[in-house]
Design an enzyme around this catalytic site. Structure first.
Site, mmCIF file in Angstrom:
data_model
loop_
_atom_site.group_PDB
_atom_site.id
_atom_site.type_symbol
_atom_site.label_atom_id
_atom_site.label_comp_id
_atom_site.label_asym_id
_atom_site.label_seq_id
_atom_site.Cartn_x
_atom_site.Cartn_y
_atom_site.Cartn_z
ATOM 1 N N GLY A 61 -79.158 -24.467 82.202
ATOM 2 C CA GLY A 61 -79.767 -24.896 83.580
ATOM 3 C C GLY A 61 -80.042 -23.357 84.385
ATOM 4 N N PHE A 88 -89.818 -21.727 90.986
ATOM 5 C CA PHE A 88 -89.149 -22.374 89.483
ATOM 6 C C PHE A 88 -90.000 -23.221 88.950
ATOM 7 C CE2 PHE A 88 -85.324 -21.267 92.380
ATOM 8 C CZ PHE A 88 -85.376 -20.117 91.900
ATOM 9 N N TRP A 102 -83.339 -22.155 83.317
ATOM 10 C CA TRP A 102 -84.348 -23.121 83.663
ATOM 11 C C TRP A 102 -84.937 -22.595 84.995
ATOM 12 C CZ3 TRP A 102 -84.537 -26.036 88.594
ATOM 13 C CH2 TRP A 102 -85.448 -27.017 88.568
ATOM 14 N N HIS A 103 -84.088 -21.885 85.839
ATOM 15 C CA HIS A 103 -84.264 -21.583 87.206
ATOM 16 C C HIS A 103 -85.394 -20.349 87.135
ATOM 17 C CE1 HIS A 103 -81.075 -23.822 88.716
ATOM 18 N NE2 HIS A 103 -81.739 -23.808 89.917
ATOM 19 N N GLY A 104 -85.411 -19.473 85.970
ATOM 20 C CA GLY A 104 -86.214 -18.372 85.793
ATOM 21 C C GLY A 104 -85.896 -17.472 84.743
#
Lengths: 92, 473
Positions: free
Chosen positions: B323, B473, B326-328
């Site tokens: 997770g 993102f 996923w943001h970066g």
């Protein structure tokens, strides 16, 4: 992280709210836009200035500036400018 | 094109009557096509070339859906796996290629090997993390039977490309959204109060609270933490916690409101996250569409809590690290995810040791819980917000350095932070109460009130709006 029992994110925000008929929405839009159109004529003029330079956009800008001049002379744009000076917070 | 701008307002003032006009004329297909065309226009304003990528993602998921419908047993399972892998490859290439090559290069250099690695200038397509996850939701929901059958190309296009959620969520689920496309939106069931309240409230949170905290406090403090005193840095961290909430929840609110006025329903995405008494509860309240996505499409397929305590902890950690990524594409997001995953596992372990409390917990324990969770979340935000790990280290050191005086913090910043935290503790039915109030007004009064509110926000906040944090993102 959560388990299925917690069931996050599935709750609809509409729970406990009443829907309305569509016919009320145009009235709301018009009533919401009128104050912006009259009081924030400077914002419209600035926006038309930011458009890519074309003949159409130049015409739009001319009309927006003329509208802003009318709003300045009749008062609404001056009221908004005063409001901005009074309660606006400067971003530096 | 971003929400609280004149560009978007004009765009919406064209799209709304066209979409509803077609729906009222019972031209359902044309209604959907009009919204799809608007959505692609919305995307093309940013980068028209990458609209082809969005279309490719749609076609990929549509074709996989048809195949899943047409096959059974092992072939069907392999179709699902390949489709999910293809979605993730798309995301992986555009989002993580540069990071992967950089990290590999550094690793090779650290062991004394120098290699010329193929470096490509890859543009990060806006919204790719969101539309890829929605594509996966379509495939998996279909496979699990949560969605009864594959849908026509036009419906898959609408679901993935619908402009309110296209670039920054909420991550809409196929199983909950696609059934809404079976019939035209009903003109007798438009959640006008909800839409108007969320739009105005969202514009306020973004244009006033998030923007001012970002520009005047947070950006300066995080740019060079060594230049400021501990008090400035503490409040910059609190300020960022409020800023990211007001920024991201504002986008979600406006997206939900804009969709509601078009007759479509999205799920709630934020629910006063900083009032959480446990970290687990925080994740039930923060970016709910992502946390529930991670739970249903990652944590549970990994085994969830079904394989014993140790496996549960592993699954929690893995889910949160992924997770985070996923943001970066950066190590700071790995650290952020690992911290959350680690503490979620620790919290679960500690709770398993303690006897279950009978009845409601005492007030003081709940207050301590809220304070602990909030400060832990703030600690993690430091890694999330800092430019890199070095800057995060400087920030942490600065928080403990009492030698410098405060030169940045003002009463206005403190007031904004206090406001951002106070709204976490309003009654949970505040929106319903506001809706009841709004319904007492005539449409003309409601519109005028909304217009004046926007005018006031503009007078305070000035022209323009900074991009939303979650656009990156």
């Amino acid at each position: 992280m959560t388990t299925r029992d917690d069931d996050p994110g599935t709750e609809d925000l509409e729970t406990g709210m009443q829907p309305s008929p569509l016919r009320v929405v145009p009235k709301i839009f018009v009533a919401a836009l009128v104050p912006l159109f009259f009081f924030n004529s400077l914002g419209i003029a600035n926006w038309t200035r930011s458009l890519p330079p074309t003949e159409l956009h130049a015409g739009l800008n001319k009309a927006a500036v003329a509208w802003h001049d009318i709003m300045l002379s009749t008062g609404p744009a001056r009221v908004f400018a005063w409001l901005r000076d009074t309660i606006g917070v400067k971003l530096d | 094109m971003i929400f609280p701008t004149l560009n978007f307002l004009l765009f919406y003032l064209v799209v709304w009557p066209v979409a509803w006009g077609l729906a009222l004329l019972r031209q359902h297909t044309l209604h959907k096509l009009a919204i799809i065309a608007a959505s692609y226009f919305f995307y093309c304003v940013w980068n028209w070339k990458l609209a082809f990528l969005l279309f490719a993602s749609v076609v990929l998921n549509f074709a996989a859906g048809r195949l899943i419908d047409a096959t059974r047993g092992g072939t069907r399972l392999w179709t699902v796996r390949l489709a999910v892998a293809a979605n993730l490859s798309l995301l992986g290439f555009f989002k993580y290629y540069g990071w992967f090559v950089d990290s590999l290069g550094e690793l090779l250099r650290s062991v004394g090997m120098t290699r010329e690695l193929p470096m490509l200038e890859v543009v990060l397509p806006i919204g790719i993390s969101f539309f890829t996850f929605q594509g996966i939701s379509y495939i998996v929901d279909l496979h699990r039977g949560d969605l009864d059958r594959s849908r026509k190309l036009i419906d898959v296009m609408f679901f993935i490309s619908f402009f309110p959620h296209l670039v920054a969520g909420p991550i809409v689920r196929a199983a909950s959204f696609l059934p809404q496309l079976e019939t035209p939106p009903s003109p007798n069931r438009v959640f006008v109060g909800l839409g108007m309240i969320l739009i105005v409230w969202g514009v306020f949170k973004k244009a006033i609270v998030a923007n001012y905290l970002a520009v005047q406090l947070v950006d300066k403090a995080f740019f060079d933490p060594t230049a400021f005193g501990a008090l400035d840095l503490w409040f910059a961290v609190y300020g960022y916690a409020v800023q990211i909430y007001c920024d991201f929840s504002a986008y979600s609110d406006i997206a939900i409101g804009v969709a509601a006025l078009l007759g479509y329903r999205f799920q709630r995405n934020f629910d006063q996250p900083y009032r959480a008494e446990r970290l687990r509860e925080f994740w039930r309240r923060w970016h709910m569409s992502l946390s529930s996505w991670l739970r249903d499409y990652l944590y549970i397929p990994l085994g969830g809590n079904r394989g014993g305590e140790l496996r549960t902890y592993r699954n929690l950690l893995l889910t949160m690290v992924l997770g985070g990524i996923w943001h970066g594409a950066a190590w700071k997001f790995v650290v952020w995810g690992a911290l959350h995953g680690g503490v979620l596992a620790a919290e679960r372990w500690i709770e398993s040791l303690l006897p279950k409390p009978a009845g409601v917990e005492p007030f003081w324990r709940r207050v301590v819980g809220v304070l602990l969770v909030f400060h832990f979340v703030c600690f993690c935000w430091i890694f999330f917000r800092a430019e890199d790990m070095t800057r995060a280290g400087e920030m942490l050191a600065g928080l403990l350095d009492g030698s410098k005086h405060s030169t940045l913090l003002t009463r206005f910043h403190v007031a904004l932070i206090a406001f951002g935290l106070a709204i976490q503790f309003t009654p949970s039915d505040t929106l319903q109460r506001a809706d009841r109030l709004v319904r007492r007004l005539s449409p003309w009064s409601l519109g005028a009130l909304a217009g004046l509110a926007i005018l006031l926000i503009e007078a305070i906040g000035g022209d323009g709006a900074a991009p939303f944090i979650y656009f990156q993102f």
